[in-house]
Design a protein around this motif. Structure first.
Motif, PDB file in Angstrom:
ATOM      1  N   ALA A 177      -6.123   4.936   0.377  1.00 56.57           N
ATOM      2  CA  ALA A 177      -7.199   4.046  -0.053  1.00 56.57           C
ATOM      3  C   ALA A 177      -5.755   3.218  -0.639  1.00 56.57           C
ATOM      4  O   ALA A 177      -5.857   1.404  -1.178  1.00 56.57           O
ATOM      5  CB  ALA A 177      -7.301   4.696  -1.176  1.00 56.57           C
ATOM      6  N   LYS A 178      -3.969   3.841  -1.222  1.00 53.60           N
ATOM      7  CA  LYS A 178      -3.135   3.000  -1.158  1.00 53.60           C
ATOM      8  C   LYS A 178      -3.048   2.573  -0.029  1.00 53.60           C
ATOM      9  O   LYS A 178      -2.344   1.133  -0.451  1.00 53.60           O
ATOM     10  CB  LYS A 178      -1.938   3.891  -1.873  1.00 53.60           C
ATOM     11  N   LYS A 179      -2.810   2.673   0.511  1.00 55.06           N
ATOM     12  CA  LYS A 179      -2.545   2.590   1.807  1.00 55.06           C
ATOM     13  C   LYS A 179      -3.009   0.758   2.626  1.00 55.06           C
ATOM     14  O   LYS A 179      -2.602  -0.312   2.761  1.00 55.06           O
ATOM     15  CB  LYS A 179      -2.573   3.232   3.583  1.00 55.06           C
ATOM     16  N   GLU A 180      -4.725   1.195   2.138  1.00 55.07           N
ATOM     17  CA  GLU A 180      -5.191   0.332   2.058  1.00 55.07           C
ATOM     18  C   GLU A 180      -5.250  -1.316   1.236  1.00 55.07           C
ATOM     19  O   GLU A 180      -4.839  -2.778   1.879  1.00 55.07           O
ATOM     20  CB  GLU A 180      -6.717   0.152   2.352  1.00 55.07           C
ATOM     21  N   GLU A 181      -4.691  -0.716   0.533  1.00 58.86           N
ATOM     22  CA  GLU A 181      -3.843  -1.783  -0.903  1.00 58.86           C
ATOM     23  C   GLU A 181      -3.107  -2.496  -0.161  1.00 58.86           C
ATOM     24  O   GLU A 181      -2.638  -3.761  -0.324  1.00 58.86           O
ATOM     25  CB  GLU A 181      -4.106  -0.932  -1.857  1.00 58.86           C
ATOM     26  N   MET A 182      -2.278  -1.696  -0.146  1.00 61.81           N
ATOM     27  CA  MET A 182      -1.032  -2.619   0.678  1.00 61.81           C
ATOM     28  C   MET A 182      -0.799  -3.060   1.690  1.00 61.81           C
ATOM     29  O   MET A 182      -0.542  -4.465   1.963  1.00 61.81           O
ATOM     30  CB  MET A 182       0.329  -1.162   0.525  1.00 61.81           C
ATOM     31  N   LYS A 183      -2.089  -2.495   2.911  1.00 67.29           N
ATOM     32  CA  LYS A 183      -2.002  -3.887   4.291  1.00 67.29           C
ATOM     33  C   LYS A 183      -2.932  -4.904   3.249  1.00 67.29           C
ATOM     34  O   LYS A 183      -2.408  -6.336   3.812  1.00 67.29           O
ATOM     35  CB  LYS A 183      -2.946  -2.871   4.978  1.00 67.29           C
ATOM     36  N   THR A 184      -3.480  -5.149   2.495  1.00 65.12           N
ATOM     37  CA  THR A 184      -4.363  -6.388   2.041  1.00 65.12           C
ATOM     38  C   THR A 184      -3.402  -7.141   1.356  1.00 65.12           C
ATOM     39  O   THR A 184      -3.251  -8.220   1.713  1.00 65.12           O
ATOM     40  CB  THR A 184      -5.405  -5.721   0.974  1.00 65.12           C
ATOM     41  N   MET A 185      -1.972  -6.663   0.807  1.00 64.38           N
ATOM     42  CA  MET A 185      -1.316  -7.508   0.027  1.00 64.38           C
ATOM     43  C   MET A 185      -0.513  -7.863   0.959  1.00 64.38           C
ATOM     44  O   MET A 185       0.360  -8.956   0.711  1.00 64.38           O
ATOM     45  CB  MET A 185      -0.496  -6.608  -1.498  1.00 64.38           C
ATOM     46  N   ILE A 186       0.029  -7.332   1.778  1.00 59.88           N
ATOM     47  CA  ILE A 186       1.007  -8.080   2.507  1.00 59.88           C
ATOM     48  C   ILE A 186       0.130  -9.244   3.356  1.00 59.88           C
ATOM     49  O   ILE A 186       1.054 -10.268   3.527  1.00 59.88           O
ATOM     50  CB  ILE A 186       1.246  -6.290   4.153  1.00 59.88           C
ATOM     51  N   SER A 187      -0.336  -8.523   3.982  1.00 60.05           N
ATOM     52  CA  SER A 187      -1.807  -9.540   4.711  1.00 60.05           C
ATOM     53  C   SER A 187      -1.721 -10.754   3.797  1.00 60.05           C
ATOM     54  O   SER A 187      -1.492 -12.007   4.869  1.00 60.05           O
ATOM     55  CB  SER A 187      -2.492  -8.819   5.569  1.00 60.05           C
ATOM     56  N   GLU A 188      -1.437 -11.087   2.456  1.00 65.19           N
ATOM     57  CA  GLU A 188      -2.345 -12.306   1.906  1.00 65.19           C
ATOM     58  C   GLU A 188      -0.407 -13.101   1.767  1.00 65.19           C
ATOM     59  O   GLU A 188      -1.117 -14.226   1.576  1.00 65.19           O
ATOM     60  CB  GLU A 188      -2.597 -11.535   0.541  1.00 65.19           C
ATOM     61  N   LEU A 247      14.880  -7.046   2.035  1.00 64.92           N
ATOM     62  CA  LEU A 247      14.771  -8.422   2.840  1.00 64.92           C
ATOM     63  C   LEU A 247      14.602  -7.769   3.913  1.00 64.92           C
ATOM     64  O   LEU A 247      14.719  -7.458   5.598  1.00 64.92           O
ATOM     65  CB  LEU A 247      15.431  -8.933   2.306  1.00 64.92           C
ATOM     66  N   LEU A 248      12.465  -8.183   4.005  1.00 64.76           N
ATOM     67  CA  LEU A 248      12.192  -7.973   5.766  1.00 64.76           C
ATOM     68  C   LEU A 248      12.082  -9.285   6.133  1.00 64.76           C
ATOM     69  O   LEU A 248      11.727 -10.309   5.508  1.00 64.76           O
ATOM     70  CB  LEU A 248      11.018  -7.509   5.346  1.00 64.76           C
ATOM     71  N   VAL A 258      10.607  -9.539  -0.072  1.00 62.82           N
ATOM     72  CA  VAL A 258      10.970  -8.473  -0.343  1.00 62.82           C
ATOM     73  C   VAL A 258      10.295  -7.659  -0.767  1.00 62.82           C
ATOM     74  O   VAL A 258       9.060  -7.187  -0.791  1.00 62.82           O
ATOM     75  CB  VAL A 258      11.336  -8.462  -1.994  1.00 62.82           C
ATOM     76  N   LYS A 259      11.010  -5.942   0.161  1.00 60.39           N
ATOM     77  CA  LYS A 259       9.421  -5.023   0.494  1.00 60.39           C
ATOM     78  C   LYS A 259       9.238  -5.033  -1.132  1.00 60.39           C
ATOM     79  O   LYS A 259      10.364  -3.838  -2.160  1.00 60.39           O
ATOM     80  CB  LYS A 259      10.924  -3.960   0.951  1.00 60.39           C
ATOM     81  N   ASP A 260       8.242  -3.682  -0.860  1.00 54.17           N
ATOM     82  CA  ASP A 260       7.188  -3.336  -2.247  1.00 54.17           C
ATOM     83  C   ASP A 260       7.284  -3.784  -2.915  1.00 54.17           C
ATOM     84  O   ASP A 260       6.327  -3.799  -4.225  1.00 54.17           O
ATOM     85  CB  ASP A 260       8.285  -2.323  -2.423  1.00 54.17           C
ATOM     86  N   GLU A 261       6.537  -5.131  -3.150  1.00 57.41           N
ATOM     87  CA  GLU A 261       7.166  -6.477  -4.466  1.00 57.41           C
ATOM     88  C   GLU A 261       6.338  -7.786  -3.395  1.00 57.41           C
ATOM     89  O   GLU A 261       6.263  -8.202  -2.459  1.00 57.41           O
ATOM     90  CB  GLU A 261       8.542  -6.839  -4.907  1.00 57.41           C
ATOM     91  N   ASN A 278       4.218 -11.750 -10.723  1.00 56.92           N
ATOM     92  CA  ASN A 278       3.955 -10.861 -11.420  1.00 56.92           C
ATOM     93  C   ASN A 278       2.320 -10.621 -11.747  1.00 56.92           C
ATOM     94  O   ASN A 278       2.062  -9.583 -13.000  1.00 56.92           O
ATOM     95  CB  ASN A 278       4.486 -11.096 -12.398  1.00 56.92           C
ATOM     96  N   GLY A 279       1.801 -11.485 -11.532  1.00 55.02           N
ATOM     97  CA  GLY A 279       0.122 -11.185 -11.643  1.00 55.02           C
ATOM     98  C   GLY A 279      -0.251 -12.009 -12.175  1.00 55.02           C
ATOM     99  O   GLY A 279      -1.674 -12.729 -11.723  1.00 55.02           O
ATOM    100  N   ASP A 280       0.309 -12.955 -13.240  1.00 57.99           N
ATOM    101  CA  ASP A 280      -0.691 -14.203 -13.658  1.00 57.99           C
ATOM    102  C   ASP A 280       0.431 -15.939 -13.650  1.00 57.99           C
ATOM    103  O   ASP A 280       0.125 -16.777 -13.773  1.00 57.99           O
ATOM    104  CB  ASP A 280      -1.054 -14.244 -14.739  1.00 57.99           C
ATOM    105  N   LYS A 281       1.631 -15.354 -13.367  1.00 56.49           N
ATOM    106  CA  LYS A 281       2.380 -16.381 -12.765  1.00 56.49           C
ATOM    107  C   LYS A 281       3.448 -16.328 -12.165  1.00 56.49           C
ATOM    108  O   LYS A 281       3.845 -14.937 -12.202  1.00 56.49           O
ATOM    109  CB  LYS A 281       2.664 -16.684 -14.050  1.00 56.49           C
ATOM    110  N   VAL A 282       3.942 -17.025 -11.460  1.00 62.04           N
ATOM    111  CA  VAL A 282       5.615 -16.880 -10.433  1.00 62.04           C
ATOM    112  C   VAL A 282       6.487 -17.436 -11.063  1.00 62.04           C
ATOM    113  O   VAL A 282       6.997 -18.683 -12.254  1.00 62.04           O
ATOM    114  CB  VAL A 282       5.726 -17.801  -9.231  1.00 62.04           C
ATOM    115  N   THR A 283       7.827 -16.892 -11.084  1.00 59.40           N
ATOM    116  CA  THR A 283       8.917 -16.740 -11.549  1.00 59.40           C
ATOM    117  C   THR A 283      10.064 -17.068 -10.574  1.00 59.40           C
ATOM    118  O   THR A 283       9.902 -16.754  -8.985  1.00 59.40           O
ATOM    119  CB  THR A 283       9.690 -15.455 -12.654  1.00 59.40           C
TER     120      THR A 283
END
Length: 291
Positions: A177-188, A247-248, A258-261, A278-283
């Protein structure tokens, strides 16, 4: 203690324990703990050493729990009884009773109570243990293999194995489940980067300025960071040196994920910036990054 008193203790115990002899004979080994529950340290007053010695002396096969065990006992702990010493309440007396329990915690046999009014602890405990051992001393123990006892060990092992397998299955499912979540985040993230790559530079700048909180340009980060080449990108270290981020590479020059972020690092007008969601805004922050 006189021999007559030993014999008297034996016959008192014999009447109540005779029916248990066959049960004790079903077990091949005795396991002695290095520390009994009523004591404060391992083998305090040599209680464990004495207990093991007496079991072996009277024809049993006893081991400490941390010794190298016979192969059959290592595979099936239910072949052994575990010795427990219970300290009973007594006014000005030390009273001990030895219980033998099976692998499921059931008491198979209990000794007579050993008692003494000797005040010195070591001597008192050892006298009481020796008195309690009258029960096992005259039991004429002889191991006779019992298939039900062997099978109980198999059932315990299978139950433990089944629980371990179930635990591993849940861990695997969680990782999937975690792997699929990471795949979705990376894809987005990739989609967002591609979308930005296809837009004019001025439009990208306007999008960033409209959606991010900009740190004051007058206070860029003074800490110098160094980018060290790695496969598929760079690792960024500080002056310590401590790895700050990875950095990728992307298809666009001077733009890195940035890897894992949820973040990217990019160069604009000769300066490097870190854009983080960070979830609700970009810095957006400026980096003093050296390649």
């Amino acid at each position: 203690m006189t021999r007559l008193l030993y014999i008297l203790l034996f016959f008192i115990g014999f009447q109540t324990q005779m029916s248990a002899q066959a049960s004790v004979n079903d077990y091949k080994y005795i396991i002695v703990p290095k520390q009994f529950e009523f004591l404060k340290s391992p083998d305090q007053y040599e209680t464990s050493s004495l207990t093991k010695f007496l079991f072996n002396k009277y024809g049993y096969t006893a081991f400490f729990e941390d010794e190298d065990l016979p192969e059959d006992l290592s595979k099936n702990r239910c072949l052994a009884l575990r010795s427990h010493i219970q300290k009973n309440k007594g006014f000005l007396a030390t009273k001990l009773q030895i219980d033998l329990k099976d692998c499921n915690g059931n008491i198979i046999m209990s000794s007579v109570e050993g008692s003494t009014k000797v005040k010195e602890y070591k001597k008192a405990f050892q006298i009481a243990i020796r008195e309690a051992f009258v029960t096992f001393q005259f039991l004429n123990y002889e191991y006779v293999a019992n298939e039900d006892v062997k099978a109980s060990g198999t059932r315990v092992d299978n139950s433990s194995e089944a629980k371990e397998i179930e635990k591993l299955k849940k861990e695997v499912e969680a990782l999937k489940a975690k792997k699929e979540e990471m795949k979705t985040m990376i894809s987005e993230e990739k989609k967002e980067i591609i979308a930005l790559e296809n837009k004019p530079k001025e439009e990208v700048k306007q999008i960033i300025e409209a959606t991010v909180d900009l740190e004051p340009e007058s206070s860029p980060k003074s800490e110098i960071l160094y980018a060290q080449p790695k496969p598929n990108g760079y690792q960024v270290v500080d002056m310590t040196p401590k790895v700050v981020m990875f950095l990728l590479e992307t298809s666009k020059s001077d733009v890195f994920m940035v890897k894992d972020e949820n973040a990217i690092v990019y160069k604009e007008d000769g300066f490097w910036y870190l854009s983080k969601y960070n979830g609700d805004k970009v810095t957006l922050s400026q980096l003093n990054l050296k390649f």
